[in-house]
Design a protein around this motif. Sequence first.
Motif, short mmCIF file in Angstrom:
data_model
loop_
_atom_site.label_atom_id
_atom_site.label_comp_id
_atom_site.label_asym_id
_atom_site.label_seq_id
_atom_site.Cartn_x
_atom_site.Cartn_y
_atom_site.Cartn_z
N LEU A 86 -4.14 7.74 -13.74
CA LEU A 86 -2.69 7.89 -13.70
C LEU A 86 -2.07 7.03 -14.79
CD1 LEU A 86 -0.30 9.02 -12.11
CD2 LEU A 86 -0.34 6.96 -10.75
N ARG A 145 -8.38 0.61 -11.72
CA ARG A 145 -8.41 1.71 -10.77
C ARG A 145 -7.03 1.91 -10.17
NH1 ARG A 145 -11.94 2.24 -13.21
NH2 ARG A 145 -14.16 2.21 -12.85
N GLY A 146 -6.75 3.14 -9.81
CA GLY A 146 -5.58 3.52 -9.01
C GLY A 146 -4.31 2.74 -9.30
N PRO A 147 -3.82 1.98 -8.31
CA PRO A 147 -2.54 1.31 -8.46
C PRO A 147 -2.54 0.26 -9.57
CG PRO A 147 -3.59 0.71 -6.38
CD PRO A 147 -4.38 1.82 -6.95
N TYR A 148 -3.71 -0.34 -9.86
CA TYR A 148 -3.75 -1.34 -10.93
C TYR A 148 -3.46 -0.69 -12.27
CZ TYR A 148 -5.90 -4.57 -7.65
OH TYR A 148 -6.15 -5.40 -6.59
N ALA A 150 -1.87 2.11 -12.70
CA ALA A 150 -0.46 2.50 -12.70
C ALA A 150 0.43 1.31 -13.06
CB ALA A 150 -0.08 3.05 -11.32
N GLY A 151 0.10 0.13 -12.53
CA GLY A 151 0.90 -1.06 -12.82
C GLY A 151 0.86 -1.43 -14.29
N VAL B 35 0.60 0.45 -3.04
CA VAL B 35 1.46 -0.40 -3.85
C VAL B 35 2.79 0.31 -3.96
CG1 VAL B 35 1.85 -1.42 -6.10
CG2 VAL B 35 -0.43 -1.40 -5.16
N PHE B 37 5.65 1.25 -5.52
CA PHE B 37 6.32 1.23 -6.81
C PHE B 37 7.82 1.44 -6.68
CE2 PHE B 37 2.09 1.39 -8.31
CZ PHE B 37 2.13 0.88 -9.59
N PRO B 91 -5.67 7.39 -3.92
CA PRO B 91 -4.68 6.32 -4.09
C PRO B 91 -3.54 6.72 -5.02
CG PRO B 91 -6.71 5.80 -5.24
CD PRO B 91 -6.99 7.02 -4.44
N LEU B 92 -3.73 7.80 -5.77
CA LEU B 92 -2.65 8.21 -6.69
C LEU B 92 -1.48 8.84 -5.94
CD1 LEU B 92 -4.41 9.75 -9.79
CD2 LEU B 92 -3.88 7.41 -9.24
N VAL B 95 1.35 6.57 -4.88
CA VAL B 95 2.00 6.02 -6.08
C VAL B 95 2.97 7.05 -6.66
CG1 VAL B 95 1.61 5.27 -8.45
CG2 VAL B 95 0.10 4.47 -6.65
N PHE B 227 4.89 -7.42 -9.73
CA PHE B 227 3.59 -6.77 -9.62
C PHE B 227 2.53 -7.66 -10.27
CE2 PHE B 227 0.31 -4.00 -11.45
CZ PHE B 227 -0.12 -3.33 -10.31
N VAL B 231 -0.68 -9.35 -8.61
CA VAL B 231 -2.03 -9.14 -9.13
C VAL B 231 -2.68 -10.48 -9.47
CG1 VAL B 231 -3.32 -8.24 -11.09
CG2 VAL B 231 -1.66 -6.80 -9.95
N LEU B 272 -0.69 -9.80 -17.36
CA LEU B 272 -1.19 -8.80 -16.42
C LEU B 272 -2.55 -8.28 -16.88
CD1 LEU B 272 -0.75 -6.95 -14.00
CD2 LEU B 272 0.59 -5.45 -15.44
N LEU B 276 -6.18 -8.84 -15.07
CA LEU B 276 -6.91 -7.67 -14.58
C LEU B 276 -8.26 -7.52 -15.25
CD1 LEU B 276 -4.15 -4.99 -14.10
CD2 LEU B 276 -5.68 -5.93 -12.39
#
Lengths: 374, 292
Positions: A86, A145-148, A150-151, B35, B37, B91-92, B95, B227, B231, B272, B276
Motif C-alpha cells: 500500500l 509491512r501493512g500499516p508501517y 502506509a505510515g 492503525v 489513520f 491489514p490493508l 487502513v 505515528f 512506532v 521514522l 523502522l
Amino acid sequence: MSATQAALPPQRNLAGAGTGGGDRPVDRRRGSTLLRHLAFALAAALLLLGVSYAVEPFRNFQLATVAAYLCATAGLTVLTGLNGQLSLGHGALMATGAYTVALCQNAFADRGMTGGWLLPLSLGAAVLSTVAVGAVVGVAAARLRGPYLAGVTLAVAVVVPALAVTFDGVFNGEQGLSVPVEPPPMSLGPYFPYERWQLWLAGAATLLALLLLANLIRSRYGRTFRAVRDDEVAARLAGIHVARTQVLAFVVSAATAGLGGALLAVLAQSVSPGAFSLTLSLFLLMAVVIGGLGRLAGALWGAVLLVALPDLTHSATELLTLSPAVAQRLEGNLPLAIFGVTLIVVMIAAPGGVQGLLSRLGRALLARWSARRS
Amino acid sequence: MDRFVFLTIDGLSRGAVYAAFALALVLIWRAARVVNFAQGAMAVAAAYVAYSVSASTGSYWLGFLVAILAGLVLGALVDRAVMRFVDHASPLNPVIVALGLVLLIQAVLGMVYGSEFRPADAPFSRSALTVGGVAVLSPYDLFVFAAIGAVVVGLAWLFARTAVGLRMRAAAFAPEISRLLGVNVGGMLTLGWALASGVGALAAMLVIPTELGLHPHAMDLVFVSAFTAAVVGGLDSPPGAVVGGLVVGLLLSYVSGYAGSDLTPLAVLVLLLAVLLVRPGGLFAPVTARRV
C-alpha cells in the motif's frame, strides 16, 4: 505475523485478456501476448485519434488529464493490487516527475533550445528521477509491512510538498514553476487546436506505459508479484526473492507515477506543491480501489472518476441556486466527500470495485445466455 | 544554554501532546489491530465542535469538555458504523477505510466551516515564566503537562486496576476465550475506540492553539509525528508511546530551533525510517521471532 499476506481478497481474474488477468494456459493458443497487447494499444490509439477529432477542445483536455492520471493509477494498481504494497506516497512521486519535467523544460527554454525531441527527453528524465526516488523508498518499503508501510509513505506524501517550499531557490516555493511547452508542430497546420495536441501527447505516453505494464503483468515478473502478495512464505519457498520483487514493483509503479505527474505538469503548464498534496495521494489510492484493485481496467475507471466527479459536482452545484460562498465551499469539498463515502462503501460492500462488479455482471449475463442456448 | 533549556521545555510540551496522540493510536492498535489513520481528522472534527460551542457560549472550558465528549462519541460511532463491517483479513482494508474517513471528515469540515485557518485561543498565557533570568515554562506548558499527565495516569489506572480495564485487555488479547467467559467483546472494542478518540480530541485541543490554528488539515503533520512516536515506542506499548512522543517532541524542537522549522517534516520522516529499518517493532518491543 506476516502482515501482507494478501492485498485484498484474492481476485479471480476473469475479466478480459490483457487487463492484468490470470495465467490461463488457454492463452498460449491465442498467440503472442505481446502481439495481442500491441493490437489492443493500436486499436486504443486509433480510437483516441478519432475521438480527438470528434469532441470539443475542453473534452480533449479532460481526456488528456484522464490519460495522465491513468499512468499513475495503473502503476499503483500494479503495486497495491498485484504486489500487495500500500502506498500513500504516489502523489509525492507524481510531484517528483512533475518538478523534474518543469526543471528540464525551463533549462531547455533558458538555453534557447527548441525541437520536438525536447519534451520526450524531459519526460524521460522525469521517469528516471522518479525511478531513483522510487528505488530509495522501495528498498525501505520492502522491509515494512501493512500499516508501517502506509505510515512511511504517508510521511513521504506530507514531506515532499514541504520540501518544495523549503528549497524555494530551486522550486520557487508555494508558487511553483511554470512549464514552458512548445506549440504543436507547424506541419499539423496553423489552426491545430492545442488541446488536441495535448491529448495526443498524453495519450501516446500513457498507451506506451500501459503496453509495458500489461506485458510486465503477464510475464514471469507479474506472476512473482502476485505470488508475493498472496503468500510471502510460499513465494520464498518457491525460490522467489521477496524483497527484490517488492522493490521492483515499487520502482515500476514509481516510474509510471512519475510519468503521470510529468504529463499533468505539461498539461497544466505549471507545477506547484499545492497540486501534489496528501489529498492527491489519497485520491489515487481511492481511484484504484474503486476501479478494482489488481486490474489495469480498474485503473482506467478510477482515472475517469478522478476527472469526471469534480466536473459533475461542478455542474450539479451550478444547477442549485446557492450563494457564491456556499457554492465555492461545496464545489471544492463535495467531490472529496463523495470519494470518501465511495471508498468506504466499496471497501465494505464490493472489494472488487467497479471492474469486479462489471465482470461479475458480465459473467451472470453470459451464464444466462448460455443456459438459454442449451 | 538558555536557548537549549527553552527548546527542551518546548519540545517536552509538544512531545506530551504527541505522546497522548500516539497513546490513542496504541489503544486502538492493541484493541483491534488497526492503525487508525483517521485519528487526526477525527480529532480535528472534535476541535471544530469545541470551536462552535466556545464561540456560541463564550466559554473555553465548556468547549473543551464538549470536544472530549465529541471525541468519545465519534470514536464509538466510527467503530459501530464503519470499522465493524470491514473485512480485517488483510491489514490493508481497515487502513483504506480509515483513509476514506479522512477524506469524508475533512470534506464535511471544509463544507461547514470553510477551509481558512481559524484562530484558536489558548486558555493560558503562552509566554514563558522566567526563573533566575532563564525563560522556562509557560502557564500553557504547565496546563499541557497536567492534562496529559492526568490522561496517562487515568488510563494506566483504568487498565491496571479496574474490572473494565481487565475486560478490555482480555477482549483484545483473546477475544474468543473472553467471549466464552462472558465478556462483551464488541462493547469493549467500541469502548476502546471511544477512549482513543477522546484522547485524540484532547491532544488536538492542546496542540491546535500552538500551531497555525484550526483548519481541516491542521492535524495532518501532527498525525505523522504521532505515528512516528508510536512506532518509536512500538505500537504495542503504551509506555513506549509516551516515551516515543517525548523523543519526537524533543527532536522536532531541536531541529526547528537549530536548523529551521521548514526541516521538521523531513526530520520526522528520517526518524521514522531509521527506527523502522533498525528496529521495526519499536524500541520497547520484546524481540520476537518473525516468520519470513
